[in-house]
Design a protein around this motif. Sequence first.
Motif, PDB file in Angstrom:
ATOM      1  N   VAL A  71      -7.448  -4.804   3.435  1.00 45.54           N
ATOM      2  CA  VAL A  71      -7.669  -4.329   2.072  1.00 45.54           C
ATOM      3  C   VAL A  71      -8.900  -5.045   1.529  1.00 45.54           C
ATOM      4  N   THR A 108      -8.340   0.088  -0.176  1.00 49.55           N
ATOM      5  CA  THR A 108      -9.075   0.115   1.092  1.00 49.55           C
ATOM      6  C   THR A 108     -10.477   0.683   0.943  1.00 49.55           C
ATOM      7  N   LEU A 140       0.839  -1.197   0.000  1.00 51.05           N
ATOM      8  CA  LEU A 140       0.000   0.000   0.000  1.00 51.05           C
ATOM      9  C   LEU A 140       0.874   1.247   0.000  1.00 51.05           C
ATOM     10  N   THR A 141       0.523   2.179  -0.881  1.00 46.62           N
ATOM     11  CA  THR A 141       1.235   3.450  -1.000  1.00 46.62           C
ATOM     12  C   THR A 141       0.208   4.574  -0.959  1.00 46.62           C
ATOM     13  N   GLU A 195      -3.370  -3.936   8.069  1.00 46.61           N
ATOM     14  CA  GLU A 195      -4.569  -3.242   7.586  1.00 46.61           C
ATOM     15  C   GLU A 195      -5.467  -4.260   6.898  1.00 46.61           C
ATOM     16  N   ARG A 203      -3.561   3.429  -1.973  1.00 45.22           N
ATOM     17  CA  ARG A 203      -4.260   3.061  -0.733  1.00 45.22           C
ATOM     18  C   ARG A 203      -5.785   3.166  -0.861  1.00 45.22           C
TER      19      ARG A 203
END
Length: 135
Positions: free
Chosen positions: A123, A14, A5-6, A121, A10
């Motif tokens: 996703v 997400t 994730l960047t 996280e 992101r």
Amino acid sequence: MIPELTADNRRFWTGGADGRLHVPYCERCARWVLPPEAECPRCDGALGERAVSGEGTVFTYTVNRHPFNPAVPSPYVVAIVELAEQADLRVATNIVDCEHDSVTIGMPVTVRFEAQPSSGETVYVPVFAPLGATS
């Protein structure tokens, strides 16, 4: 496999938490951009994001019969889905909730999300099902 994730990707990965597919959009030239990038590849404009309808058609596909990953039962369908918002707006995905031999080019599909953990996280991987299919 989930990419790292960047800041640029992101929201795409997400955003499915709200049940919608969020895609980078360039206000300057009115273009959707996939895969997510830092700036518009057409005009170098800044990208925001917008939710799309989540509907599209199967542009092309393949049925994988070899068990490349033991966690993913085969056969399964890998497809390129062209989203309804723009003629060349395409996403690599899986087709779910149907028999693998019933997938066809041009088949109308709609987005679903599969929640997956990634580096602490969650996703939401966009997958697509035939329009009208129930999960």
